[in-house]
Enzyme design. Structure first.
Site, PDB file in Angstrom:
ATOM      1  CG  ASP A 326      -1.858   1.124   1.311  1.00  0.00           C
ATOM      2  OD1 ASP A 326      -2.771   1.191   0.476  1.00  0.00           O
ATOM      3  OD2 ASP A 326      -1.688   1.974   2.218  1.00  0.00           O
ATOM      4  CD  GLU A 363      -2.244   2.323  -3.391  1.00  0.00           C
ATOM      5  OE1 GLU A 363      -3.413   2.652  -3.672  1.00  0.00           O
ATOM      6  OE2 GLU A 363      -1.834   2.258  -2.210  1.00  0.00           O
TER       7      GLU A 363
END
Length: 725
Positions: A326, A363
């Protein structure tokens, strides 16, 4: 690890004489261990000072640190604008393998032995190790996936055991996905704002403990038995998925912690060494590149070691197959806050024999300066390709809206560039598998809602509809929300099929969001992070699932599996035959080779894409994909290509559900009518032909795509919109 490594063996390691705890704090003046009575987590039965050793590592050995022991830390240190020491707080060991809450809202670590020492056996079940070119990622919520599935015993629904149940495994394997990517399962808590509003953190992007599985996702029986049983249930889930040939990838959140902003709760890092674990400016204020209140400082060795030890633990002890990182740009920021693809943490992930052997998905952005880094990670990482998402949505939905207003669309070039593997985004040595393609994800509209809503409907989140993305590239087809109009409903379903077909027939690694395979809706909520309800859970009742869309998804996944021409490993090079790089030829509606003028002409809405595999490990294969993105039907001339004898129809998006139309054969030069807004996939039969020209990954269209990126302001020096949380 070298014994001389000062950051070795942080946390608790058990032995015959009890356990040794090692804690890193650069600025502390004292660190005390407290061991608590298991029946009363406020009653310390032992308190022991730790001794400071090399490079800020504090250590003590205690016979009370045995498996099952509950423990905490009390840390004192200097005052100052960057410090937050307070020995009145009982703090959680950042390396704790098990967690348990105390009555006052603080947390205790729980000492756990290894799984093997507890008697857990993997039984010879290994990791599936699915090659990237065969990988289809299925992003799912560990609770929401099975919570409503009545084929699963009620106590197991919404749990790790529910995901491992035969009903779940049969569904996933029958659907045809290979890799289940779970939203965060590392122990997390809800933000204080949500608690005050009576809401929850459903998605889990607020990590409390980086080594412990989130206990509420375990069955009631395992929760009652404690952290060791929770961990065994998680490991049992991984084992069962592996037995079914399915990989497990975890969405992990190392960019920030649950301690929020400076006025947030103190659970662990802030009280242990606030100045060193978190980023600060010269005034002692938090530097927040995550949009979540704080940012871990990967200019220091200890936060980097935390991440590497955590990843290795999940990959080795718990046998997970990979990680989706993330806001991974934050993990690559150095001591000055600048991003580098060669940051020591990112490099260590790739070089680690355990972590680097699995899947690593970045990401590739955060909300800090120069935060958008799509295409700028090192070989070995795949990346969420937001350019792909935006282009494909705009091509099928935004351009349809424009056509209805008598405006030109975006042309065919930028679509083809993404379809063929985004060679203008990823370096040649990385190839198309660096692109993790997606149309939707957990945050944002579902696939069905993309076709039914022009604007977000997030009032239920309690933020007056301010949260969530405003720019979605969605199109409601004329009516906002549900409708009884059969023409609008049919048009929406057709758009869903086109988007699914585009995703699953593109070069790269596709990611399907759970529920999109049957048309799940969140009623227009594009940021449902705080809803743990039927709004976000998967429906399993047949009358709540679109069986035709589900059949189409299953059919497309089978076609992807069977046709290696759709799954190139490498980019092609002009005039060469590159192993495992599909030869790509591009034709217009008249069956003529595409020209630069065709590529950049915004009125061009029809493309024929012929891809032939260059075999390395699989047999020769060739397909033809015909794309027509206009509401006016068009006649196409199937291309005459060396070695092609006929075209066999494999799929037609104009048809609601694959059926009797499949298998029809047509000779090259045949004229066919393409229905409005439709795609057709054919198997091109015949002998392989010598490779003369390879328009590698839509290179003719690269310039158009880059120009669009510039107009959108999507450059590495522009941070993206703050992530939804």
């Amino acid at each position: 690890m070298s014994p001389a490594d000062p950051l070795r063996d942080l946390g608790v390691r058990t032995g015959p004489a009890g356990g040794t705890i090692r804690v890193w704090s650069e600025h502390a003046t004292s660190v005390d261990l407290e061991v608590f009575a298991p029946e009363d987590l406020d009653w310390a039965v032992e308190r022991l000072p730790l001794m400071r050793g090399a490079d800020g590592v504090w250590e003590a050995t205690s016979p009370a640190l045995v498996p099952g022991a509950r423990y905490g830390l009390r840390v004192d240190g200097p005052a100052g604008i960057e410090h937050a020491f307070n020995p009145a707080h009982t703090l959680l060991d950042p390396w704790a393998r098990g967690l348990q809450p105390a009555a006052d809202g603080s947390w205790r670590g729980v000492v756990l032995d290894s799984l093997a020492a507890e008697g857990f056996e993997w039984g010879g079940v290994g990791k599936p190790r699915v090659p990237l070119d065969h990988t289809v990622v299925y992003e799912a919520h560990p609770k929401g996936f099975s919570r409503l599935n009545e084929r699963i015993p009620e106590p197991l629904r919404g749990t790790y055991a529910g995901l491992a149940h035969d009903a779940s495994l049969e569904y996933l394997t029958d659907l045809g996905v290979t890799t289940v990517e779970l939203l965060p399962v590392q122990a997390f808590v809800a933000e204080e704002r949500l608690v005050r509003q009576g809401q929850v953190n459903y998605w889990g992007y607020n990590t409390l403990g980086f080594f412990a599985p989130h206990a509420p996702y375990a069955s009631p029986e395992a929760q009652a038995a404690g952290p060791s049983a929770v961990r065994r249930e998680f490991a049992g889930m991984v084992k069962r998925l592996h037995e079914a040939g399915l990989e497990v990838v975890l969405d992990v959140v190392y960019n920030h912690t649950a301690e929020e902003g400076r006025q947030g709760p103190t659970y662990s890092f802030r009280g242990i060494d606030n100045a060193s674990y978190y980023r600060h400016d010269v005034h002692g204020r938090y530097v927040d590149t995550t949009g979540c209140g704080n940012t871990l400082d990967f200019g220091h060795d200890a936060p980097m070691r935390l991440v590497l030890d955590s990843l290795r633990y999940w990959a080795e002890e718990l046998q997970v197959d990979g990680f989706r990182l993330d806001l991974a740009a934050t993990l690559g920021r150095d001591a000055l806050g600048a991003y580098s693809p060669h940051h020591p943490l990112l490099a260590a992930m790739l070089s680690d024999p355990v972590i680097g052997a699995g899947k690593l998905i970045a990401e590739p952005w955060d909300v800090g300066p120069f935060g958008w880094q799509t295409g700028n990670f090192a070989p070995g990482f795949s990346e969420w390709n937001d350019r792909y998402r935006d282009r494909m949505r705009d091509f099928w939905l935004g351009d349809l809206r424009r056509e209805r207003h008598d405006e030109h669309g975006s042309g065919i070039g930028r679509f083809a560039t993404r379809l063929a593997g985004s060679s203008n985004t990823f370096a040649e040595e990385r190839g198309p598998l660096a692109s993790l393609n997606f149309i939707t994800a957990h945050d944002g509209f579902t696939l069905a809602d993309l076709t039914a809503y022009d604007v977000k409907h997030n009032l239920g989140n309690g933020e007056h509809n301010r949260d969530g993305a405003d720019h979605n590239n969605s199109y409601n087809h004329g009516v906002e929300g549900p409708t009884d109009d059969p023409e609008i409903a049919a048009a929406r379903r057709r758009s869903i099929r086109n988007l699914l077909g585009t995703l699953l027939l593109s070069a790269g690694v596709p990611m399907l969001t759970a529920g999109d395979e049957y048309g799940r809706s969140q009623r227009g909520n594009n940021n449902a992070y705080c809803h743990d309800s039927e709004l976000t859970w998967l429906a399993w009742s047949p009358d709540e699932r679109d069986v035709a869309i589900e059949a189409t998804t299953r059919h497309l996944l089978r076609l992807r599996r069977e046709h290696p021409a759709l799954r190139p490993v490498r980019y092609g090079r002009f005039g060469e035959s590159v192993p495992s790089a599909s030869q790509m030829d591009w034709y217009n509606a008249d069956g003529e080779t595409m020209t630069i003028e065709h590529w950049h002409d915004p009125s061009q809405r029809t493309l024929q894409f012929l891809a032939a595999s260059t075999p390395e490990f699989e047999g020769f294969n060739r397909i033809l994909l015909v794309v027509h993105a206009s509401e006016r039907e068009v006649e196409v001339l199937l291309p005459e290509h060396p070695g092609v004898d006929d075209y066999e129809l494999l799929w037609d998006s104009a048809v609601d559900e694959p059926g009797d139309e499949l298998g029809a054969r047509h000779e090259p030069g045949t004229r066919l009518v393409m229905a409005p807004q439709s795609m057709r996939l054919f198997r091109a039969s015949g002998d392989p032909a010598p490779v003369l020209v390879d328009a590698a990954a839509g290179s003719l269209g690269a310039g158009a795509d880059e120009a669009d990126d510039a107009r959108d302001g999507r450059r590495a020096d522009v941070a993206p919109e703050a992530p939804a949380r």
